[in-house]
Design an enzyme around this catalytic site. Structure first.
Site, PDB file in Angstrom:
ATOM      1  N   SER A  41       0.839  -1.194   0.000  1.00  0.00           N
ATOM      2  CA  SER A  41       0.000   0.000   0.000  1.00  0.00           C
ATOM      3  C   SER A  41       0.881   1.254   0.000  1.00  0.00           C
ATOM      4  O   SER A  41       1.751   1.385  -0.857  1.00  0.00           O
ATOM      5  CB  SER A  41      -0.962  -0.043   1.194  1.00  0.00           C
ATOM      6  OG  SER A  41      -1.989   0.915   1.079  1.00  0.00           O
ATOM      7  N   ASP A 163      -5.933  -2.954  -2.589  1.00  0.00           N
ATOM      8  CA  ASP A 163      -4.910  -2.735  -1.559  1.00  0.00           C
ATOM      9  C   ASP A 163      -4.229  -4.037  -1.114  1.00  0.00           C
ATOM     10  O   ASP A 163      -4.878  -4.972  -0.658  1.00  0.00           O
ATOM     11  CB  ASP A 163      -5.605  -2.086  -0.355  1.00  0.00           C
ATOM     12  CG  ASP A 163      -4.631  -1.507   0.655  1.00  0.00           C
ATOM     13  OD1 ASP A 163      -3.556  -2.098   0.856  1.00  0.00           O
ATOM     14  OD2 ASP A 163      -4.951  -0.464   1.246  1.00  0.00           O
TER      15      ASP A 163
END
Length: 287
Positions: A41, A163
């Site tokens: 991320s 993500d």
């Protein structure tokens, strides 16, 4: 330049990643690099800036100097784009125009960089690399940073991704498979932090939003359990001296912090704390 044979693992956390930016900027100022990096991320943005050897670049992206660089959408644009952040600005205009990314140095760095994404179909983590295609590299970074409900799914090679932190928030096990004896982990939350179970109301929202991806929904629902189990494991490895962990010693900023002063302070904390822990880090890497 000194490249240490070690794997650097970078947790995400959206704007909390400025702590990591500070820590890595100190390492780059000392010309210290590690042979393998895994970014998750926001951690993948920090990883990219580290591998491209561009101190302060990630900080500039995460803490815009003026309103023209603001990557948050207002309500009208959020409804239109279905995203809280201007991902085109972050992963296209920033690297290619406003805050140029050094693709050549990244691709020729000699450092292995893996970016963690979550495959929406399987619900599993994928550890992706790119060594020549500029557009694909930024698309992988965009996917790794695409928070569920807040930003759109990203398609790479006709496969939907979100993500990376959903399936593997801190890829310690992946790092150990790389075979390096030394592993350095930079976290963005305080020691003892554990995730709460998702509320029934939010579970219903996830089920509706991702009804086409049941494996992804299961991964999201299990995330708190897996994360907390992983943190317990990391604490054990740190205590035994098998890994080196750097984490904030002050209260972290919020996940979507907008206050420039707060972000600057958290960045400076990362920089100064890495400086304080430098001797301990070098002792760990060299023993």
């Amino acid at each position: 330049m000194s490249i240490k044979k070690a794997t650097l693992v970078l947790e995400g956390g959206a704007t909390r990643g400025v702590f990591t930016s500070g820590a890595l900027d100190y390492l780059m100022d000392q010309d210290i690099y590690m042979s393998h990096v895994i970014g998750v991320s926001a951690g993948c943005c920090n990883a990219a800036g580290y591998v491209s050897r561009q101190p302060r670049r990630t900080k500039e992206c995460m803490i815009p100097a003026d309103k023209s660089g603001n990557y948050y959408y207002g309500l009208r644009d959020f409804v239109k784009e279905k995203s809280v952040m201007n991902m085109d600005l972050i992963f296209d205009k920033y690297p290619n125009e406003l805050i140029p990314f050094d693709y050549d140095t990244y691709f020729n760095s000699g450092i292995t960089c893996e970016i963690v994404t979550t495959n929406c179909i399987t619900g599993k983590a994928e550890y992706m690399t790119e060594d020549h295609d500029r557009e694909r590299l930024m698309k992988i970074c965009r996917a790794s940073c695409s928070m569920p409900l807040l930003t759109p799914i990203v398609n790479i090679d006709d496969i939907p991704y979100l993500d990376g932190g959903l399936a593997d928030s801190v890829p310690i096990r992946r790092a150990r498979k790389m075979g390096n004896e030394k592993i350095v982990v930079i976290l963005t939350k305080n020691k003892g932090y554990r995730k709460k179970v998702i509320s029934p109301a939010l579970q219903r929202i996830y089920r509706r939003a991702y009804k086409s991806y049941p494996n992804l929904v299961r991964t999201i629902f299990r995330r708190s359990f897996e994360y907390n189990k992983l943190m317990n494991h990391i604490d054990q490895l740190e205590k035994s001296g098998e890994i080196f962990v750097l984490r904030p010693q002050v209260k972290p900023v919020s996940r979507l912090e907008r206050n420039k002063e707060s972000l600057e302070a958290f960045y400076e904390h990362g920089y100064s704390y890495m400086e304080r822990k430098m001797d301990d880090l070098m002792e760990y890497l060299e023993r």
